[in-house]
Enzyme design. Structure first.
Site, PDB file in Angstrom:
ATOM      1  N   LYS A 209      -5.055  -2.477   9.664  1.00 45.81           N
ATOM      2  CA  LYS A 209      -5.304  -2.526   8.224  1.00 45.81           C
ATOM      3  C   LYS A 209      -5.481  -3.953   7.721  1.00 45.81           C
ATOM      4  CE  LYS A 209      -4.185   1.885   7.229  1.00 45.81           C
ATOM      5  NZ  LYS A 209      -4.923   2.778   6.338  1.00 45.81           N
TER       6      LYS A 209
ATOM      7  N   THR B 132      -4.853   6.590  -0.158  1.00 51.00           N
ATOM      8  CA  THR B 132      -6.146   7.265  -0.226  1.00 51.00           C
ATOM      9  C   THR B 132      -6.067   8.478  -1.146  1.00 51.00           C
ATOM     10  OG1 THR B 132      -6.464   6.571   2.036  1.00 51.00           O
ATOM     11  CG2 THR B 132      -7.990   8.215   1.193  1.00 51.00           C
TER      12      THR B 132
ATOM     13  N   HIS C  76      -4.560  13.599   1.002  1.00 54.32           N
ATOM     14  CA  HIS C  76      -4.804  12.709   2.140  1.00 54.32           C
ATOM     15  C   HIS C  76      -3.644  12.803   3.131  1.00 54.32           C
ATOM     16  CE1 HIS C  76      -5.900   9.130   4.445  1.00 54.32           C
ATOM     17  NE2 HIS C  76      -4.693   8.641   4.227  1.00 54.32           N
TER      18      HIS C  76
ATOM     19  N   GLN D  18      -5.123   1.900  14.814  1.00 50.63           N
ATOM     20  CA  GLN D  18      -3.979   2.461  14.076  1.00 50.63           C
ATOM     21  C   GLN D  18      -3.241   3.509  14.917  1.00 50.63           C
ATOM     22  OE1 GLN D  18      -5.215   4.161  10.330  1.00 50.63           O
ATOM     23  NE2 GLN D  18      -3.152   4.700   9.676  1.00 50.63           N
TER      24      GLN D  18
ATOM     25  N   ASP E  15       0.839  -1.193   0.000  1.00 53.12           N
ATOM     26  CA  ASP E  15       0.000   0.000   0.000  1.00 53.12           C
ATOM     27  C   ASP E  15       0.874   1.242   0.000  1.00 53.12           C
ATOM     28  OD1 ASP E  15      -2.432   1.275  -0.112  1.00 53.12           O
ATOM     29  OD2 ASP E  15      -2.703   1.323   2.053  1.00 53.12           O
TER      30      ASP E  15
HETATM   31 CA    CA Z   1      -4.270   2.870   2.563  1.00 53.62          CA
END
Ligand code: CA
Length: 435
Positions: free
Chosen positions: A260, A367, A141, A247, A134
């Protein structure tokens, strides 16, 4: 009207279809009732069975090689072949399915063996993902989230040099339509001195695109940025579900872990680079004062046409909204033009240390929020960390996701007067935590 507008098919539902016209032809894995999963191509409201096309002798040469590689329950072998066979398959199908194909009666005679109604099919994960990474290339973001923690210095100094990413968890990737169970995790309540182990209270989505890797590289052999696009097999929608309270407690110093890895949703159709070619554009100029990318991330052609112009949407539907027959509510409209790094830069950076990418690996973009509140790709940003609740059409409010909420991601590209290309949907309903 240019010639690209005139690609009409004898599959009537494809003509003017917002997602799956003859211009798109995304790849996927599907099954009919009582049948094993197999490779197919979306056309209108049908799925073309590549195995049937192959057995009927409709495909030759490289196109046949591509279809042959899509006979199993994953597209990894097709991704491994690279762009040549994939393009040949696209061209062959565009000609077979064209309205003016003189041999169309023979294809029509194959009936549902060739063209299965999509509504009667199950869609599966398109590939077996060996490794999932990721990234964090959505600069708005990164800025919005950074502001919540560091109002004066939202972006860390490495952001404009390094395409930031972390290694994700492949085993919990799931296809659109899979329900997502609210996870348990360690969280630290404000003011508390010790954490508790409870169902996550701050469950969130992340609006991302997914990037499917094609041939890949040998261990120890980086991919040059000029060659990077040849290693991209296609694109999908990607929802990186996130438990924000977990998180916040766990992420330092090594980054996200269990916040996640409980689930990430993937849309089933792989939209090819060929279908997206008309929507390539110049990478938006870096703001004045930003550094230039280091040489291994800099390529003139990539800067000229390495960005993608795809509109992205997030819709939310609560259980109460569904009971009241209210349509899902759009809560964000954003774009892939909010990427600070191109896909080629992500591929080049990931392999720059010699790390090998393999067919069927998946990247999340990070994101993709825009600069305005109506373009936030997560609730964390939209509600500013839960401070400003969102009001739904049902009168309910949300700071984070409640049980029964369904998140729907959509993506589409369109040029004025031209045909649109769509990704379909990436959906997931939140289930209550285990008792
Ligand atoms: Ca992400």
């Amino acid at each position: 009207m240019n010639i690209a507008n005139t690609l009409e098919s004898w599959v009537e539902s494809a003509n003017g279809h917002a997602d799956f016209s003859l211009h798109n032809l995304p790849l996927g894995v599907f099954s009919r009732a009582q049948q094993s999963p197999r490779g197919g191509v979306a056309i209108g409201d049908c799925i073309l069975d590549l195995g049937t096309a192959l057995q009927a002798g409709l495909l030759q040469g490289d196109a046949a090689r591509a279809a042959e590689a899509a006979q199993g329950d994953s597209l990894n072998p097709l991704f491994a072949l690279g762009a040549g066979p994939r393009r040949a398959l696209r061209e062959a199908l565009q000609s077979l399915l064209a309205k003016n194909n003189p041999a169309q009666q023979r294809l029509r005679d194959l009936g549902e063996a060739l063209l299965a109604p999509m509504a009667h099919c199950t869609l599966h994960m398109p590939a077996r993902v060996g490794d999932y990474t990721d990234f964090y290339v959505g600069i708005h973001h990164a800025t919005n989230v950074g502001k919540l923690f560091r109002p004066d210095n939202p972006l860390l100094p490495n952001y404009k040099y390094v395409p930031i990413g972390y290694h994700g968890r492949a085993s919990s990737l799931c296809v659109s339509g899979s329900a997502v169970r609210r996870p348990y995790g360690q969280t630290l309540k404000p003011g508390a001195s010790e954490p508790e182990f409870v169902p996550a209270r701050r469950l969130d989505y992340e609006l991302e695109i997914g990037i499917w890797i094609g041939p890949g590289n040998e261990l120890g052999t980086p991919i040059d940025i000029a060659e990077a696009d040849a290693h991209v097999a296609g694109f999908c929608l990607f929802n990186d579900w996130s438990a924000r309270d977990v998180q916040a407690w766990e992420y330092q110093p090594l980054g996200p872990f269990l916040s996640k890895s409980f689930a990430s949703s993937v849309s089933p159709w792989v939209v090819t680079p060929e279908a997206l070619a008309p929507f390539r554009c110049a990478q938006p100029a870096r703001p004045q004062g930003d550094p230039q990318p280091l040489p291994y991330l800099r390529d003139a052609r990539d800067q000229r046409q390495g960005a993608l112009d795809i509109q992205l949407e997030v819709l939310l539907s609560s259980q109460a909204m569904r009971e009241q027959r209210l349509a899902p509510q759009r809560i964000a409209l954003s774009s892939t033009l909010n990427m600070y790094w191109t896909v080629a830069q992500m591929v080049a950076h990931h392999s720059a240390n010699g790390c090998n990418l393999r067919p069927g690996d998946l990247f999340g973009s990070g994101t993709l929020s825009g600069p305005t509140p109506d373009a936030c790709g997560s609730l964390l940003e939209l509600t500013e960390g839960g401070k400003h609740p969102l009001t739904l059409a049902s009168g309910e409010t949300r700071t984070f996701l409640e049980d029964g909420d369904e998140v729907i991601l959509r993506a589409r590209c369109q040029r004025e007067g031209g045909p649109s290309i769509g990704f379909g949907e990436c959906r997931g309903v939140v289930l209550p935590a285990l008792a």
